[in-house]
Design a protein around this motif. Structure first.
Motif, short mmCIF file in Angstrom:
data_model
loop_
_atom_site.label_atom_id
_atom_site.label_comp_id
_atom_site.label_asym_id
_atom_site.label_seq_id
_atom_site.Cartn_x
_atom_site.Cartn_y
_atom_site.Cartn_z
N THR A 64 0.68 -33.12 7.31
CA THR A 64 1.06 -32.28 6.17
C THR A 64 1.17 -33.10 4.90
O THR A 64 0.59 -32.76 3.86
N THR A 80 0.99 -21.95 -0.07
CA THR A 80 2.00 -23.00 -0.02
C THR A 80 3.28 -22.51 0.67
O THR A 80 4.27 -23.23 0.69
N LEU A 119 -2.33 -34.74 3.75
CA LEU A 119 -3.28 -33.81 3.12
C LEU A 119 -2.79 -33.40 1.74
O LEU A 119 -3.59 -33.31 0.80
N ALA A 120 -1.49 -33.17 1.62
CA ALA A 120 -0.96 -32.77 0.31
C ALA A 120 -1.21 -33.86 -0.72
O ALA A 120 -1.63 -33.59 -1.85
N SER A 128 -4.96 -28.02 5.94
CA SER A 128 -3.51 -28.17 5.93
C SER A 128 -2.81 -27.14 6.82
O SER A 128 -1.62 -27.26 7.06
N GLY A 176 5.74 -32.66 1.46
CA GLY A 176 4.40 -32.08 1.53
C GLY A 176 4.34 -30.73 0.83
O GLY A 176 3.43 -30.45 0.06
N GLU A 177 5.38 -29.90 1.05
CA GLU A 177 5.40 -28.57 0.44
C GLU A 177 5.45 -28.68 -1.09
O GLU A 177 4.70 -28.00 -1.79
N SER A 200 -4.95 -34.19 -1.70
CA SER A 200 -5.50 -33.16 -2.57
C SER A 200 -5.34 -33.55 -4.04
O SER A 200 -6.09 -33.09 -4.89
N ALA A 216 2.17 -29.97 -2.46
CA ALA A 216 1.17 -28.90 -2.47
C ALA A 216 1.41 -27.96 -3.65
O ALA A 216 0.46 -27.49 -4.29
N ILE A 219 -9.56 -29.56 1.84
CA ILE A 219 -8.24 -30.12 2.19
C ILE A 219 -7.25 -28.99 2.48
O ILE A 219 -6.47 -29.06 3.43
N THR A 220 -7.31 -27.92 1.66
CA THR A 220 -6.42 -26.78 1.90
C THR A 220 -6.69 -26.17 3.27
O THR A 220 -5.77 -25.78 3.98
N GLY A 247 -1.15 -28.86 10.08
CA GLY A 247 0.16 -29.50 10.07
C GLY A 247 1.24 -28.54 10.54
O GLY A 247 2.03 -28.86 11.43
#
Lengths: 403, 166
Positions: A82, A223, A85-86, A127, A256-257, A89, A260, A123-124, A130
Protein backbone atom coordinates in the motif's frame (compact mmCIF):
# COMPACT_ATOMS: atom_id res chain seq x y z
CA UNK A 1 25.01 13.44 -12.51
CA UNK A 2 22.88 10.81 -14.25
CA UNK A 3 21.85 9.19 -10.96
CA UNK A 4 22.64 11.78 -8.29
CA UNK A 5 20.00 14.37 -9.21
CA UNK A 6 17.10 11.86 -9.31
CA UNK A 7 18.21 10.37 -5.98
CA UNK A 8 18.31 13.81 -4.34
CA UNK A 9 14.89 14.57 -5.83
CA UNK A 10 13.42 11.28 -4.58
CA UNK A 11 14.79 11.81 -1.07
CA UNK A 12 13.46 15.36 -1.02
CA UNK A 13 10.03 14.35 -2.35
CA UNK A 14 9.65 11.48 0.13
CA UNK A 15 10.65 13.77 2.99
CA UNK A 16 8.22 16.50 1.90
CA UNK A 17 5.36 14.08 1.31
CA UNK A 18 5.78 12.24 4.61
CA UNK A 19 5.86 15.55 6.46
CA UNK A 20 2.83 16.71 4.50
CA UNK A 21 1.03 13.46 5.43
CA UNK A 22 1.76 14.04 9.10
CA UNK A 23 0.48 17.62 9.02
CA UNK A 24 -2.48 16.59 6.89
CA UNK A 25 -3.66 14.46 9.82
CA UNK A 26 -3.26 17.52 12.06
CA UNK A 27 -5.14 19.71 9.58
CA UNK A 28 -7.89 17.13 9.22
CA UNK A 29 -8.44 16.80 12.97
CA UNK A 30 -8.31 20.56 13.41
CA UNK A 31 -10.70 21.39 10.55
CA UNK A 32 -13.22 18.70 11.44
CA UNK A 33 -13.06 19.79 15.05
CA UNK A 34 -13.87 23.37 14.08
CA UNK A 35 -16.68 22.19 11.78
CA UNK A 36 -18.14 20.41 14.81
CA UNK A 37 -17.49 23.37 17.15
CA UNK A 38 -14.64 21.68 19.07
CA UNK A 39 -11.01 22.70 19.50
CA UNK A 40 -9.26 19.61 18.14
CA UNK A 41 -5.66 18.82 19.12
CA UNK A 42 -4.45 21.55 21.46
CA UNK A 43 -2.26 19.95 24.12
CA UNK A 44 0.91 18.79 22.37
CA UNK A 45 2.85 21.86 21.35
CA UNK A 46 1.35 25.22 20.37
CA UNK A 47 -2.03 24.73 18.66
CA UNK A 48 -1.35 20.97 18.78
CA UNK A 49 1.33 21.38 16.14
CA UNK A 50 3.51 18.65 17.64
CA UNK A 51 0.62 16.15 17.71
CA UNK A 52 1.81 14.36 14.52
CA UNK A 53 5.23 13.90 16.15
CA UNK A 54 3.63 12.45 19.27
CA UNK A 55 1.50 10.15 17.09
CA UNK A 56 4.62 9.01 15.27
CA UNK A 57 6.41 8.16 18.52
CA UNK A 58 3.32 6.31 19.71
CA UNK A 59 3.21 4.26 16.48
CA UNK A 60 6.86 3.25 16.83
CA UNK A 61 6.69 2.36 20.52
CA UNK A 62 3.40 0.44 20.46
CA UNK A 63 3.36 -3.32 20.79
CA UNK A 64 2.99 -5.07 17.45
CA UNK A 65 1.15 -8.32 18.16
CA UNK A 66 0.84 -10.99 15.50
CA UNK A 67 -2.72 -12.33 15.47
CA UNK A 68 -3.19 -16.07 15.44
CA UNK A 69 -3.77 -17.91 12.17
CA UNK A 70 -2.75 -15.05 9.87
CA UNK A 71 -1.31 -15.76 6.45
CA UNK A 72 2.12 -14.35 7.22
CA UNK A 73 3.16 -13.53 3.65
CA UNK A 74 0.00 -11.58 2.84
CA UNK A 75 -0.20 -10.03 6.32
CA UNK A 76 3.31 -8.55 6.18
CA UNK A 77 3.32 -7.73 2.48
CA UNK A 78 0.03 -5.78 2.38
CA UNK A 79 1.07 -2.61 4.30
CA UNK A 80 4.35 -2.39 2.39
CA UNK A 81 2.52 -2.71 -0.92
CA UNK A 82 0.00 0.00 0.00
CA UNK A 83 2.67 2.49 1.04
CA UNK A 84 5.02 1.63 -1.82
CA UNK A 85 2.38 2.08 -4.53
CA UNK A 86 1.13 5.32 -3.01
CA UNK A 87 4.64 6.77 -2.97
CA UNK A 88 5.42 5.44 -6.46
CA UNK A 89 2.40 7.22 -7.90
CA UNK A 90 3.99 10.56 -6.97
CA UNK A 91 7.01 9.82 -9.15
CA UNK A 92 5.27 10.66 -12.43
CA UNK A 93 3.51 13.83 -11.25
CA UNK A 94 5.01 17.11 -12.53
CA UNK A 95 4.86 19.72 -9.75
CA UNK A 96 6.11 22.60 -11.90
CA UNK A 97 7.47 23.59 -15.30
CA UNK A 98 10.96 22.87 -16.63
CA UNK A 99 13.49 25.19 -15.05
CA UNK A 100 17.18 25.98 -15.31
CA UNK A 101 19.08 26.30 -12.03
CA UNK A 102 22.72 27.43 -12.33
CA UNK A 103 22.85 26.24 -15.91
CA UNK A 104 21.44 22.80 -15.13
CA UNK A 105 18.12 22.12 -16.85
CA UNK A 106 15.73 20.12 -14.72
CA UNK A 107 12.05 19.85 -13.83
CA UNK A 108 9.85 19.61 -10.75
CA UNK A 109 9.08 15.92 -10.64
CA UNK A 110 11.05 12.71 -10.73
CA UNK A 111 10.14 10.92 -13.93
CA UNK A 112 8.89 12.74 -17.03
CA UNK A 113 7.21 9.79 -18.76
CA UNK A 114 5.21 10.38 -21.93
CA UNK A 115 2.47 8.01 -20.76
CA UNK A 116 2.42 9.33 -17.20
CA UNK A 117 -1.37 9.27 -16.96
CA UNK A 118 -1.52 5.58 -17.92
CA UNK A 119 1.33 4.86 -15.53
CA UNK A 120 -0.69 6.48 -12.74
CA UNK A 121 -3.75 4.42 -13.60
CA UNK A 122 -1.61 1.27 -13.65
CA UNK A 123 -0.41 2.06 -10.13
CA UNK A 124 -3.98 2.77 -8.99
CA UNK A 125 -5.11 -0.53 -10.49
CA UNK A 126 -2.53 -2.39 -8.41
CA UNK A 127 -3.30 -0.61 -5.16
CA UNK A 128 -6.42 -2.74 -4.67
CA UNK A 129 -4.17 -5.64 -3.68
CA UNK A 130 -2.80 -3.94 -0.57
CA UNK A 131 -6.25 -3.66 0.96
CA UNK A 132 -7.58 -6.97 -0.38
CA UNK A 133 -4.56 -8.89 0.92
CA UNK A 134 -4.68 -7.15 4.30
CA UNK A 135 -8.33 -8.13 4.62
CA UNK A 136 -7.77 -11.71 3.59
CA UNK A 137 -4.46 -12.31 5.33
CA UNK A 138 -5.61 -11.10 8.76
CA UNK A 139 -7.77 -14.19 9.38
CA UNK A 140 -10.61 -12.09 10.73
CA UNK A 141 -14.17 -11.78 9.49
CA UNK A 142 -14.25 -8.00 9.87
CA UNK A 143 -11.03 -7.64 7.91
CA UNK A 144 -12.20 -10.00 5.18
CA UNK A 145 -15.50 -8.15 4.77
CA UNK A 146 -13.63 -4.86 4.63
CA UNK A 147 -11.20 -6.22 2.04
CA UNK A 148 -14.00 -7.63 -0.12
CA UNK A 149 -16.00 -4.41 0.03
CA UNK A 150 -12.92 -2.46 -0.86
CA UNK A 151 -12.00 -4.56 -3.90
CA UNK A 152 -15.56 -4.43 -5.24
CA UNK A 153 -15.72 -0.67 -4.69
CA UNK A 154 -12.36 0.07 -6.25
CA UNK A 155 -13.07 -2.05 -9.35
CA UNK A 156 -16.42 -0.31 -9.82
CA UNK A 157 -15.19 3.25 -9.42
CA UNK A 158 -12.02 2.70 -11.43
CA UNK A 159 -14.20 2.59 -14.56
CA UNK A 160 -15.70 6.04 -14.07
CA UNK A 161 -12.33 7.37 -12.86
CA UNK A 162 -10.71 6.35 -16.14
CA UNK A 163 -13.64 7.38 -18.36
CA UNK A 164 -14.01 10.82 -16.78
CA UNK A 165 -10.48 11.66 -17.93
CA UNK A 166 -11.12 10.77 -21.59
CA UNK A 167 -12.65 14.21 -22.29
CA UNK A 168 -9.40 15.88 -21.20
CA UNK A 169 -7.38 13.44 -23.29
CA UNK A 170 -9.48 14.18 -26.37
CA UNK A 171 -8.69 17.86 -26.01
CA UNK A 172 -5.02 17.40 -25.17
CA UNK A 173 -4.22 14.60 -27.60
CA UNK A 174 -1.49 13.28 -25.30
CA UNK A 175 -1.04 11.05 -22.28
CA UNK A 176 1.75 13.13 -20.79
CA UNK A 177 0.68 15.07 -17.70
CA UNK A 178 3.23 17.78 -18.48
CA UNK A 179 1.80 18.36 -21.95
CA UNK A 180 -1.75 18.28 -20.58
CA UNK A 181 -0.84 21.20 -18.31
CA UNK A 182 0.97 23.09 -21.07
CA UNK A 183 -2.08 22.65 -23.30
CA UNK A 184 -4.17 24.57 -20.74
CA UNK A 185 -1.86 27.58 -20.88
CA UNK A 186 -3.68 30.45 -22.59
CA UNK A 187 -1.42 33.45 -22.09
CA UNK A 188 -3.87 36.35 -22.05
CA UNK A 189 -6.82 34.66 -20.35
CA UNK A 190 -5.31 32.98 -17.29
CA UNK A 191 -7.66 30.55 -15.64
CA UNK A 192 -10.16 30.60 -18.53
CA UNK A 193 -7.82 28.20 -20.34
CA UNK A 194 -8.06 25.52 -17.67
CA UNK A 195 -9.92 22.41 -18.66
CA UNK A 196 -12.72 23.06 -16.20
CA UNK A 197 -13.59 26.18 -18.26
CA UNK A 198 -12.10 24.87 -21.50
CA UNK A 199 -11.49 28.18 -23.31
CA UNK A 200 -8.45 27.24 -25.36
CA UNK A 201 -6.30 29.00 -27.94
CA UNK A 202 -7.87 27.67 -31.13
CA UNK A 203 -11.38 27.40 -29.62
CA UNK A 204 -10.77 23.68 -29.78
CA UNK A 205 -12.06 23.07 -26.30
CA UNK A 206 -15.11 22.26 -24.28
CA UNK A 207 -15.73 22.65 -20.56
CA UNK A 208 -14.85 19.51 -18.63
CA UNK A 209 -16.86 20.36 -15.54
CA UNK A 210 -18.87 17.13 -15.78
CA UNK A 211 -15.67 15.13 -16.16
CA UNK A 212 -14.16 17.00 -13.23
CA UNK A 213 -17.06 16.22 -10.90
CA UNK A 214 -17.11 12.54 -11.96
CA UNK A 215 -13.34 12.35 -11.54
CA UNK A 216 -13.38 13.84 -8.08
CA UNK A 217 -16.20 11.61 -6.82
CA UNK A 218 -14.52 8.47 -8.22
CA UNK A 219 -11.20 9.57 -6.79
CA UNK A 220 -12.70 9.91 -3.33
CA UNK A 221 -14.11 6.39 -3.72
CA UNK A 222 -10.73 5.06 -4.93
CA UNK A 223 -8.96 6.43 -1.88
CA UNK A 224 -11.66 4.98 0.43
CA UNK A 225 -12.50 8.29 2.03
CA UNK A 226 -15.78 9.59 3.44
CA UNK A 227 -18.50 9.20 2.16
CA UNK A 228 -17.07 6.09 0.48
CA UNK A 229 -15.19 4.68 3.47
CA UNK A 230 -17.23 1.48 3.74
CA UNK A 231 -14.10 -0.72 3.83
CA UNK A 232 -13.37 0.69 7.27
CA UNK A 233 -16.88 1.49 8.48
CA UNK A 234 -16.35 1.67 12.26
CA UNK A 235 -19.96 1.05 13.18
CA UNK A 236 -20.14 -2.26 11.30
CA UNK A 237 -16.63 -3.60 10.76
CA UNK A 238 -14.62 -2.31 13.78
CA UNK A 239 -11.92 -0.89 11.49
CA UNK A 240 -12.39 -2.95 8.32
CA UNK A 241 -9.34 -4.25 6.55
CA UNK A 242 -6.85 -2.91 9.09
CA UNK A 243 -8.63 -4.22 12.20
CA UNK A 244 -5.81 -6.66 13.00
CA UNK A 245 -2.96 -4.26 12.36
CA UNK A 246 -1.18 -2.25 15.02
CA UNK A 247 1.88 -0.10 15.46
CA UNK A 248 3.97 0.77 12.38
CA UNK A 249 2.11 -1.62 10.08
CA UNK A 250 -1.11 0.28 10.78
CA UNK A 251 0.77 3.53 10.33
CA UNK A 252 1.85 2.39 6.87
CA UNK A 253 -1.77 1.97 5.78
CA UNK A 254 -2.49 5.37 7.26
CA UNK A 255 0.42 7.08 5.48
CA UNK A 256 -0.49 5.22 2.28
CA UNK A 257 -4.05 6.56 2.44
CA UNK A 258 -2.93 10.15 2.94
CA UNK A 259 -0.26 9.89 0.24
CA UNK A 260 -2.89 8.55 -2.16
CA UNK A 261 -5.04 11.56 -1.25
CA UNK A 262 -2.18 13.89 -2.14
CA UNK A 263 -1.55 12.04 -5.41
CA UNK A 264 -5.20 12.15 -6.42
CA UNK A 265 -5.50 15.85 -5.51
CA UNK A 266 -2.39 16.55 -7.60
CA UNK A 267 -3.88 14.63 -10.50
CA UNK A 268 -7.17 16.53 -10.41
CA UNK A 269 -5.19 19.77 -10.22
CA UNK A 270 -3.21 18.81 -13.30
CA UNK A 271 -6.13 17.50 -15.33
CA UNK A 272 -8.77 20.13 -14.63
CA UNK A 273 -7.26 23.12 -12.84
CA UNK A 274 -4.22 23.93 -14.94
CA UNK A 275 -1.55 22.28 -12.79
CA UNK A 276 1.19 24.78 -11.97
CA UNK A 277 -0.29 27.56 -14.15
CA UNK A 278 -1.18 30.85 -12.52
CA UNK A 279 -4.88 31.81 -12.65
CA UNK A 280 -3.90 35.27 -13.92
CA UNK A 281 -2.93 36.33 -17.44
CA UNK A 282 0.81 36.33 -18.20
CA UNK A 283 0.89 40.10 -18.64
CA UNK A 284 -0.11 40.73 -15.02
CA UNK A 285 3.47 40.50 -13.74
CA UNK A 286 2.57 42.08 -10.39
CA UNK A 287 0.78 38.82 -9.49
CA UNK A 288 4.21 37.19 -9.25
CA UNK A 289 4.54 38.83 -5.84
CA UNK A 290 1.51 36.96 -4.47
CA UNK A 291 3.69 34.34 -2.68
CA UNK A 292 5.57 37.12 -0.83
CA UNK A 293 2.39 39.06 -0.14
CA UNK A 294 0.85 35.93 1.43
CA UNK A 295 3.93 34.67 3.28
CA UNK A 296 5.02 37.90 5.00
CA UNK A 297 1.68 38.73 6.70
CA UNK A 298 1.22 35.04 7.61
CA UNK A 299 4.68 35.00 9.23
CA UNK A 300 4.06 38.30 11.06
CA UNK A 301 0.69 37.05 12.29
CA UNK A 302 2.25 33.83 13.62
CA UNK A 303 4.95 35.89 15.40
CA UNK A 304 2.28 38.13 16.92
CA UNK A 305 0.18 35.11 17.96
CA UNK A 306 3.29 33.41 19.37
CA UNK A 307 4.59 36.14 21.70
CA UNK A 308 1.41 36.10 23.79
CA UNK A 309 0.90 32.30 23.68
CA UNK A 310 -0.02 30.49 26.93
CA UNK A 311 3.00 28.18 27.17
CA UNK A 312 6.69 29.13 27.25
CA UNK A 313 7.36 26.50 24.55
CA UNK A 314 4.80 28.11 22.26
CA UNK A 315 6.35 31.52 22.90
CA UNK A 316 9.60 30.14 21.44
CA UNK A 317 8.36 27.86 18.63
CA UNK A 318 5.66 30.02 17.07
CA UNK A 319 7.74 33.24 16.70
CA UNK A 320 10.56 31.09 15.28
CA UNK A 321 8.22 29.60 12.66
CA UNK A 322 6.80 33.05 11.90
CA UNK A 323 10.27 34.53 11.45
CA UNK A 324 11.22 31.80 8.99
CA UNK A 325 8.08 32.42 6.92
CA UNK A 326 8.59 36.20 6.96
CA UNK A 327 12.23 35.88 5.91
CA UNK A 328 11.34 33.48 3.09
CA UNK A 329 8.60 35.85 1.89
CA UNK A 330 10.97 38.84 2.01
CA UNK A 331 13.72 36.89 0.23
CA UNK A 332 11.30 35.99 -2.58
CA UNK A 333 10.43 39.68 -2.88
CA UNK A 334 14.10 40.71 -3.06
CA UNK A 335 15.40 38.00 -5.43
CA UNK A 336 13.23 37.93 -8.59
CA UNK A 337 15.12 34.91 -9.97
CA UNK A 338 14.13 32.75 -6.99
CA UNK A 339 10.62 34.20 -7.16
CA UNK A 340 10.22 33.08 -10.79
CA UNK A 341 11.30 29.54 -9.93
CA UNK A 342 8.83 29.32 -7.07
CA UNK A 343 5.78 30.50 -9.10
CA UNK A 344 4.84 27.09 -10.59
CA UNK A 345 5.16 25.01 -7.41
CA UNK A 346 3.41 27.77 -5.45
CA UNK A 347 0.23 27.66 -7.53
CA UNK A 348 0.40 23.87 -7.64
CA UNK A 349 0.62 23.77 -3.86
CA UNK A 350 -2.31 26.21 -3.45
CA UNK A 351 -4.54 24.13 -5.74
CA UNK A 352 -3.59 20.80 -4.13
CA UNK A 353 -4.18 22.34 -0.72
CA UNK A 354 -7.64 23.49 -1.81
CA UNK A 355 -8.46 19.98 -3.08
CA UNK A 356 -7.24 18.40 0.18
CA UNK A 357 -9.26 20.91 2.19
CA UNK A 358 -12.31 19.90 0.14
CA UNK A 359 -11.63 16.26 1.04
CA UNK A 360 -11.57 17.11 4.74
CA UNK A 361 -14.61 19.35 4.42
CA UNK A 362 -16.55 16.45 2.90
CA UNK A 363 -15.46 14.19 5.74
CA UNK A 364 -16.79 16.70 8.23
CA UNK A 365 -20.08 17.09 6.38
CA UNK A 366 -21.34 13.92 4.68
CA UNK A 367 -22.67 10.68 6.15
CA UNK A 368 -21.50 7.31 4.83
CA UNK A 369 -23.17 5.57 1.89
CA UNK A 370 -25.05 2.32 2.39
CA UNK A 371 -23.44 -0.51 0.41
CA UNK A 372 -26.24 -0.90 -2.18
CA UNK A 373 -26.44 2.88 -2.60
CA UNK A 374 -22.71 2.89 -3.24
CA UNK A 375 -22.94 0.30 -6.01
CA UNK A 376 -26.06 1.87 -7.54
CA UNK A 377 -24.41 5.28 -7.56
CA UNK A 378 -21.22 3.99 -9.17
CA UNK A 379 -22.75 1.83 -11.86
CA UNK A 380 -26.09 3.47 -12.61
CA UNK A 381 -25.20 7.13 -12.26
CA UNK A 382 -21.48 7.90 -12.36
CA UNK A 383 -20.56 5.49 -15.17
CA UNK A 384 -23.33 6.60 -17.61
CA UNK A 385 -22.60 10.25 -16.89
CA UNK A 386 -18.87 9.73 -17.58
CA UNK A 387 -19.67 7.97 -20.85
CA UNK A 388 -22.11 10.75 -21.79
CA UNK A 389 -19.32 13.25 -21.14
CA UNK A 390 -17.03 11.37 -23.53
CA UNK A 391 -19.71 11.35 -26.25
CA UNK A 392 -20.61 15.02 -25.70
CA UNK A 393 -17.01 16.18 -25.69
CA UNK A 394 -16.12 14.25 -28.84
CA UNK A 395 -19.24 15.59 -30.59
CA UNK A 396 -18.41 19.19 -29.70
CA UNK A 397 -14.78 18.80 -30.69
CA UNK A 398 -15.75 17.22 -34.02
CA UNK A 399 -18.23 20.02 -34.70
CA UNK A 400 -15.70 22.71 -33.84
CA UNK A 401 -12.94 21.18 -35.93
CA UNK A 402 -15.27 21.28 -38.95
CA UNK A 403 -16.96 24.61 -38.31
CA UNK B 1 26.86 -6.48 -19.50
CA UNK B 2 24.84 -3.46 -20.49
CA UNK B 3 22.21 -2.05 -18.16
CA UNK B 4 19.38 -3.06 -20.48
CA UNK B 5 20.57 -6.65 -20.63
CA UNK B 6 20.96 -6.72 -16.85
CA UNK B 7 17.39 -5.45 -16.32
CA UNK B 8 16.17 -7.99 -18.88
CA UNK B 9 17.74 -10.88 -16.99
CA UNK B 10 16.40 -9.66 -13.65
CA UNK B 11 12.87 -9.34 -15.05
CA UNK B 12 13.04 -12.62 -16.97
CA UNK B 13 14.37 -14.42 -13.90
CA UNK B 14 11.58 -12.97 -11.74
CA UNK B 15 8.99 -13.94 -14.36
CA UNK B 16 10.20 -17.52 -14.42
CA UNK B 17 10.35 -17.59 -10.63
CA UNK B 18 6.76 -16.35 -10.51
CA UNK B 19 5.60 -18.89 -13.07
CA UNK B 20 7.21 -21.78 -11.18
CA UNK B 21 5.86 -20.48 -7.87
CA UNK B 22 2.40 -20.28 -9.41
CA UNK B 23 2.44 -24.07 -9.88
CA UNK B 24 4.22 -25.00 -6.66
CA UNK B 25 2.23 -22.83 -4.22
CA UNK B 26 -0.44 -24.80 -2.45
CA UNK B 27 -2.72 -21.87 -1.63
CA UNK B 28 -4.81 -20.34 -4.47
CA UNK B 29 -4.19 -16.76 -3.27
CA UNK B 30 -0.43 -17.29 -3.31
CA UNK B 31 -0.70 -18.77 -6.79
CA UNK B 32 -2.71 -15.74 -7.93
CA UNK B 33 -0.08 -13.41 -6.45
CA UNK B 34 2.66 -15.29 -8.29
CA UNK B 35 0.71 -14.83 -11.50
CA UNK B 36 0.52 -11.09 -10.82
CA UNK B 37 4.32 -11.09 -10.44
CA UNK B 38 4.60 -12.74 -13.87
CA UNK B 39 2.29 -10.11 -15.39
CA UNK B 40 4.29 -7.26 -13.86
CA UNK B 41 7.58 -8.69 -15.11
CA UNK B 42 6.13 -9.06 -18.60
CA UNK B 43 5.04 -5.42 -18.44
CA UNK B 44 8.60 -4.53 -17.48
CA UNK B 45 9.91 -6.47 -20.47
CA UNK B 46 7.52 -4.64 -22.82
CA UNK B 47 8.74 -1.37 -21.35
CA UNK B 48 12.31 -2.45 -22.01
CA UNK B 49 11.41 -2.92 -25.68
CA UNK B 50 9.96 0.61 -25.79
CA UNK B 51 6.32 -0.44 -25.93
CA UNK B 52 5.07 1.87 -23.18
CA UNK B 53 1.40 1.70 -24.03
CA UNK B 54 1.34 -2.10 -24.12
CA UNK B 55 3.22 -2.23 -20.82
CA UNK B 56 0.76 0.13 -19.11
CA UNK B 57 -2.23 -1.73 -20.51
CA UNK B 58 -0.70 -5.05 -19.45
CA UNK B 59 -0.62 -3.81 -15.86
CA UNK B 60 -4.03 -2.09 -15.95
CA UNK B 61 -5.93 -4.92 -17.64
CA UNK B 62 -4.13 -8.10 -16.58
CA UNK B 63 -2.34 -7.05 -13.41
CA UNK B 64 -5.24 -4.92 -12.24
CA UNK B 65 -8.69 -5.84 -13.53
CA UNK B 66 -8.39 -9.53 -14.42
CA UNK B 67 -6.28 -10.63 -11.46
CA UNK B 68 -8.31 -8.56 -9.00
CA UNK B 69 -11.34 -10.56 -10.09
CA UNK B 70 -9.39 -13.81 -9.58
CA UNK B 71 -8.33 -12.76 -6.10
CA UNK B 72 -11.82 -11.47 -5.35
CA UNK B 73 -13.46 -14.78 -6.32
CA UNK B 74 -10.89 -16.82 -4.38
CA UNK B 75 -11.47 -14.65 -1.31
CA UNK B 76 -15.24 -14.76 -1.71
CA UNK B 77 -15.31 -18.56 -1.99
CA UNK B 78 -12.78 -18.78 0.84
CA UNK B 79 -10.89 -21.49 -1.04
CA UNK B 80 -8.56 -23.37 1.28
CA UNK B 81 -5.18 -24.94 0.67
CA UNK B 82 -4.93 -27.58 -2.00
CA UNK B 83 -4.24 -31.12 -0.93
CA UNK B 84 -1.63 -33.13 -2.74
CA UNK B 85 -3.29 -36.09 -4.37
CA UNK B 86 -1.50 -38.92 -6.12
CA UNK B 87 -0.43 -37.88 -9.56
CA UNK B 88 -1.75 -39.85 -12.46
CA UNK B 89 0.58 -42.63 -13.59
CA UNK B 90 0.94 -41.12 -17.05
CA UNK B 91 2.06 -37.77 -15.61
CA UNK B 92 4.79 -39.28 -13.45
CA UNK B 93 6.21 -41.31 -16.35
CA UNK B 94 5.75 -39.12 -19.38
CA UNK B 95 5.60 -35.66 -17.74
CA UNK B 96 9.27 -34.80 -17.46
CA UNK B 97 10.36 -36.14 -20.90
CA UNK B 98 7.41 -34.40 -22.57
CA UNK B 99 8.14 -31.13 -20.84
CA UNK B 100 11.80 -31.33 -21.84
CA UNK B 101 10.82 -32.12 -25.42
CA UNK B 102 8.46 -29.14 -25.55
CA UNK B 103 11.09 -26.82 -24.07
CA UNK B 104 13.63 -28.06 -26.63
CA UNK B 105 11.15 -27.56 -29.46
CA UNK B 106 10.39 -23.99 -28.43
CA UNK B 107 14.08 -23.21 -27.94
CA UNK B 108 14.87 -24.62 -31.39
CA UNK B 109 12.07 -22.59 -32.96
CA UNK B 110 13.34 -19.40 -31.34
CA UNK B 111 16.95 -20.13 -32.30
CA UNK B 112 15.90 -20.72 -35.91
CA UNK B 113 13.64 -17.71 -36.23
CA UNK B 114 16.08 -15.15 -34.85
CA UNK B 115 18.61 -16.12 -37.48
CA UNK B 116 16.34 -14.95 -40.28
CA UNK B 117 14.47 -12.17 -38.54
CA UNK B 118 15.44 -8.52 -39.04
CA UNK B 119 16.20 -6.41 -36.00
CA UNK B 120 13.21 -5.54 -33.87
CA UNK B 121 11.20 -2.69 -35.38
CA UNK B 122 10.76 -0.57 -32.30
CA UNK B 123 9.54 2.97 -32.72
CA UNK B 124 6.95 2.30 -35.41
CA UNK B 125 4.21 0.49 -33.58
CA UNK B 126 5.15 1.44 -30.08
CA UNK B 127 3.88 4.98 -29.69
CA UNK B 128 0.34 5.26 -28.41
CA UNK B 129 -0.68 7.55 -31.26
CA UNK B 130 0.50 5.16 -33.99
CA UNK B 131 -1.10 2.22 -32.25
CA UNK B 132 -4.47 3.93 -31.95
CA UNK B 133 -4.33 5.15 -35.57
CA UNK B 134 -3.83 1.57 -36.72
CA UNK B 135 -6.56 0.28 -34.40
CA UNK B 136 -9.11 2.77 -35.67
CA UNK B 137 -8.23 2.65 -39.35
CA UNK B 138 -6.76 -0.58 -40.66
CA UNK B 139 -7.96 -2.90 -37.90
CA UNK B 140 -11.20 -1.12 -37.06
CA UNK B 141 -13.50 -4.06 -37.92
CA UNK B 142 -11.64 -6.71 -35.92
CA UNK B 143 -11.33 -4.20 -33.08
CA UNK B 144 -15.03 -3.34 -33.02
CA UNK B 145 -16.01 -6.98 -33.43
CA UNK B 146 -13.89 -7.91 -30.42
CA UNK B 147 -15.56 -5.24 -28.31
CA UNK B 148 -18.95 -6.50 -29.47
CA UNK B 149 -17.98 -10.05 -28.55
CA UNK B 150 -17.00 -8.90 -25.06
CA UNK B 151 -20.30 -7.03 -24.72
CA UNK B 152 -22.18 -10.21 -25.67
CA UNK B 153 -20.18 -12.14 -23.08
CA UNK B 154 -21.05 -9.58 -20.38
CA UNK B 155 -24.74 -9.73 -21.25
CA UNK B 156 -24.58 -13.53 -21.28
CA UNK B 157 -23.02 -13.54 -17.81
CA UNK B 158 -25.78 -11.26 -16.49
CA UNK B 159 -28.50 -13.44 -18.02
CA UNK B 160 -26.95 -16.59 -16.52
CA UNK B 161 -26.61 -14.96 -13.12
CA UNK B 162 -30.25 -13.79 -13.10
CA UNK B 163 -31.71 -17.10 -14.27
CA UNK B 164 -33.10 -18.03 -10.88
CA UNK B 165 -35.52 -15.13 -10.65
CA UNK B 166 -37.83 -16.43 -13.36
Amino acid sequence: MFLIVPIIKIALLVFIVLTADAYLTWLERKVIAHIQARWGPYRVGPHGLLQPLADGIKFILKEDPLPEGVDKKAYFFAPFLTLMLALTSLAVIPFGPDITILGYKTNFGIADVNISLLALFAITALSVYGIALAGWGSNSKYSLLGGLRSSAQMISYELSLTLSVVGVLLMAGTLSLKEIVEMQHYSSYGFLGWNIIGFSKDHFGFTQIIGCICFFISAVAETNRVPFDLPEAESELVAGFHTEYASMKFAMFFIGEYTAMIAVSSLSTILFFGGWLSPFPDSWTLTHYIPSVLLVPLGLWIIFDGIRYETIFGRIVLPGLGTVLTVVGAALFLFPAANEIIQGPFWFFIKVFAALFFYIWMRGTLPRFRYDQLMDFGWKFLLPVSIANVVLTSAVLLWRSHG
Amino acid sequence: MSAVLFIFFVLAGLAIFGAVALILQSHPIHSALSLILVMLCLAGLYLLMGAEFVAAVQIIVYGGAVMVLFVFVIMLLNAGEEERTNFSKLASFAGVPLALALAGLIAAAIANSTRHMPAATTGELTSTRELSKLLFSEFVYPFELTSFLILVAILGAIVLAQREHH
